[in-house]
Design a protein around this motif. Structure first.
Motif, PDB file in Angstrom:
ATOM      1  N   VAL A   1       0.836  -1.209   0.000  1.00 38.52           N
ATOM      2  CA  VAL A   1       0.000   0.000   0.000  1.00 38.52           C
ATOM      3  C   VAL A   1       0.868   1.256   0.000  1.00 38.52           C
ATOM      4  O   VAL A   1       0.599   2.213  -0.725  1.00 38.52           O
ATOM      5  N   ALA A   2       1.938   1.253   0.791  1.00 36.03           N
ATOM      6  CA  ALA A   2       2.843   2.407   0.824  1.00 36.03           C
ATOM      7  C   ALA A   2       3.506   2.617  -0.533  1.00 36.03           C
ATOM      8  O   ALA A   2       3.708   3.758  -0.968  1.00 36.03           O
ATOM      9  N   TRP A   3       3.837   1.529  -1.228  1.00 38.48           N
ATOM     10  CA  TRP A   3       4.447   1.647  -2.558  1.00 38.48           C
ATOM     11  C   TRP A   3       3.438   2.210  -3.559  1.00 38.48           C
ATOM     12  O   TRP A   3       3.750   3.099  -4.336  1.00 38.48           O
ATOM     13  N   VAL A   4       2.215   1.711  -3.536  1.00 34.56           N
ATOM     14  CA  VAL A   4       1.183   2.148  -4.480  1.00 34.56           C
ATOM     15  C   VAL A   4       0.864   3.633  -4.288  1.00 34.56           C
ATOM     16  O   VAL A   4       0.669   4.365  -5.254  1.00 34.56           O
ATOM     17  N   TYR A   5       0.828   4.095  -3.043  1.00 37.16           N
ATOM     18  CA  TYR A   5       0.498   5.488  -2.760  1.00 37.16           C
ATOM     19  C   TYR A   5       1.736   6.379  -2.667  1.00 37.16           C
ATOM     20  O   TYR A   5       1.671   7.492  -2.160  1.00 37.16           O
ATOM     21  N   ASP A   6       2.872   5.895  -3.188  1.00 39.53           N
ATOM     22  CA  ASP A   6       4.122   6.654  -3.320  1.00 39.53           C
ATOM     23  C   ASP A   6       4.702   7.140  -2.000  1.00 39.53           C
ATOM     24  O   ASP A   6       5.368   8.172  -1.944  1.00 39.53           O
ATOM     25  N   TYR A   7       4.467   6.415  -0.923  1.00 39.76           N
ATOM     26  CA  TYR A   7       5.173   6.707   0.316  1.00 39.76           C
ATOM     27  C   TYR A   7       6.548   6.048   0.299  1.00 39.76           C
ATOM     28  O   TYR A   7       7.468   6.497   0.970  1.00 39.76           O
ATOM     29  N   ILE A   8       6.676   4.969  -0.440  1.00 43.20           N
ATOM     30  CA  ILE A   8       7.965   4.313  -0.663  1.00 43.20           C
ATOM     31  C   ILE A   8       8.292   4.503  -2.137  1.00 43.20           C
ATOM     32  O   ILE A   8       7.515   4.113  -3.011  1.00 43.20           O
ATOM     33  N   THR A   9       9.444   5.119  -2.402  1.00 44.08           N
ATOM     34  CA  THR A   9       9.864   5.393  -3.772  1.00 44.08           C
ATOM     35  C   THR A   9      11.240   4.776  -4.010  1.00 44.08           C
ATOM     36  O   THR A   9      11.940   4.434  -3.059  1.00 44.08           O
ATOM     37  N   PRO A  10      11.636   4.654  -5.278  1.00 44.11           N
ATOM     38  CA  PRO A  10      12.983   4.139  -5.553  1.00 44.11           C
ATOM     39  C   PRO A  10      14.074   4.999  -4.898  1.00 44.11           C
ATOM     40  O   PRO A  10      15.079   4.470  -4.436  1.00 44.11           O
ATOM     41  N   GLY A  11      13.873   6.303  -4.845  1.00 47.01           N
ATOM     42  CA  GLY A  11      14.856   7.174  -4.193  1.00 47.01           C
ATOM     43  C   GLY A  11      14.985   6.874  -2.712  1.00 47.01           C
ATOM     44  O   GLY A  11      16.084   6.872  -2.154  1.00 47.01           O
ATOM     45  N   LEU A  12      13.854   6.625  -2.070  1.00 44.19           N
ATOM     46  CA  LEU A  12      13.870   6.268  -0.652  1.00 44.19           C
ATOM     47  C   LEU A  12      14.576   4.934  -0.430  1.00 44.19           C
ATOM     48  O   LEU A  12      15.370   4.789   0.506  1.00 44.19           O
ATOM     49  N   LEU A  13      14.326   3.974  -1.303  1.00 38.94           N
ATOM     50  CA  LEU A  13      14.985   2.672  -1.191  1.00 38.94           C
ATOM     51  C   LEU A  13      16.494   2.806  -1.372  1.00 38.94           C
ATOM     52  O   LEU A  13      17.270   2.147  -0.674  1.00 38.94           O
ATOM     53  N   LYS A  14      16.912   3.675  -2.297  1.00 37.47           N
ATOM     54  CA  LYS A  14      18.338   3.915  -2.509  1.00 37.47           C
ATOM     55  C   LYS A  14      18.962   4.525  -1.261  1.00 37.47           C
ATOM     56  O   LYS A  14      20.029   4.098  -0.809  1.00 37.47           O
ATOM     57  N   ASP A  15      18.312   5.525  -0.688  1.00 39.78           N
ATOM     58  CA  ASP A  15      18.822   6.153   0.529  1.00 39.78           C
ATOM     59  C   ASP A  15      18.890   5.165   1.684  1.00 39.78           C
ATOM     60  O   ASP A  15      19.849   5.157   2.454  1.00 39.78           O
ATOM     61  N   LEU A  16      17.881   4.326   1.800  1.00 39.83           N
ATOM     62  CA  LEU A  16      17.864   3.320   2.854  1.00 39.83           C
ATOM     63  C   LEU A  16      18.999   2.302   2.666  1.00 39.83           C
ATOM     64  O   LEU A  16      19.675   1.935   3.628  1.00 39.83           O
ATOM     65  N   ALA A  17      19.221   1.878   1.427  1.00 34.55           N
ATOM     66  CA  ALA A  17      20.302   0.932   1.149  1.00 34.55           C
ATOM     67  C   ALA A  17      21.660   1.550   1.486  1.00 34.55           C
ATOM     68  O   ALA A  17      22.524   0.892   2.083  1.00 34.55           O
ATOM     69  N   GLU A  18      21.867   2.822   1.132  1.00 33.63           N
ATOM     70  CA  GLU A  18      23.118   3.495   1.458  1.00 33.63           C
ATOM     71  C   GLU A  18      23.303   3.606   2.967  1.00 33.63           C
ATOM     72  O   GLU A  18      24.406   3.404   3.487  1.00 33.63           O
ATOM     73  N   ALA A  19      22.224   3.923   3.676  1.00 34.54           N
ATOM     74  CA  ALA A  19      22.312   4.046   5.132  1.00 34.54           C
ATOM     75  C   ALA A  19      22.641   2.700   5.767  1.00 34.54           C
ATOM     76  O   ALA A  19      23.494   2.625   6.659  1.00 34.54           O
ATOM     77  N   LEU A  20      21.996   1.627   5.317  1.00 34.70           N
ATOM     78  CA  LEU A  20      22.274   0.303   5.870  1.00 34.70           C
ATOM     79  C   LEU A  20      23.702  -0.144   5.572  1.00 34.70           C
ATOM     80  O   LEU A  20      24.370  -0.731   6.431  1.00 34.70           O
ATOM     81  N   LEU A  21      24.171   0.147   4.356  1.00 30.28           N
ATOM     82  CA  LEU A  21      25.553  -0.188   4.024  1.00 30.28           C
ATOM     83  C   LEU A  21      26.525   0.537   4.933  1.00 30.28           C
ATOM     84  O   LEU A  21      27.492  -0.037   5.430  1.00 30.28           O
ATOM     85  N   SER A  22      26.282   1.822   5.167  1.00 34.25           N
ATOM     86  CA  SER A  22      27.196   2.589   6.007  1.00 34.25           C
ATOM     87  C   SER A  22      27.148   2.142   7.464  1.00 34.25           C
ATOM     88  O   SER A  22      28.149   2.205   8.168  1.00 34.25           O
ATOM     89  N   VAL A  23      25.999   1.664   7.932  1.00 36.07           N
ATOM     90  CA  VAL A  23      25.898   1.173   9.306  1.00 36.07           C
ATOM     91  C   VAL A  23      26.640  -0.151   9.457  1.00 36.07           C
ATOM     92  O   VAL A  23      27.414  -0.342  10.405  1.00 36.07           O
TER      93      VAL A  23
END
Length: 59
Positions: free
Chosen positions: A21-43
């Motif tokens: 539902v969050a993906w369909v209503y654009d609360y989760i976007t590819p940009g957000l996923l990229k930022d999250l992946a970068e944050a997890l990698l750095s942690v």
């Protein structure tokens, strides 16, 4: 099926539907996923950051 497995399955289904539902209503976007992946990698790879390695995902 034991009670804790049933509860875990219900929670998993609830979370998966919530992500959809969050993906369909654009609360989760590819940009957000990229930022999250970068944050997890750095942690998890913080020692590489201290060595000066850039963990930014280009794209």
């Amino acid at each position: 099926m034991s009670r804790w497995r049933l509860r875990a399955l219900i929670i998993l289904i609830y979370v998966v539907i919530g992500i959809y539902v969050a993906w369909v209503y654009d609360y989760i976007t590819p940009g957000l996923l990229k930022d999250l992946a970068e944050a997890l990698l750095s942690v998890f790879l913080w020692f590489l950051v201290l060595l000066g390695i850039d963990l930014n995902i280009s794209g």
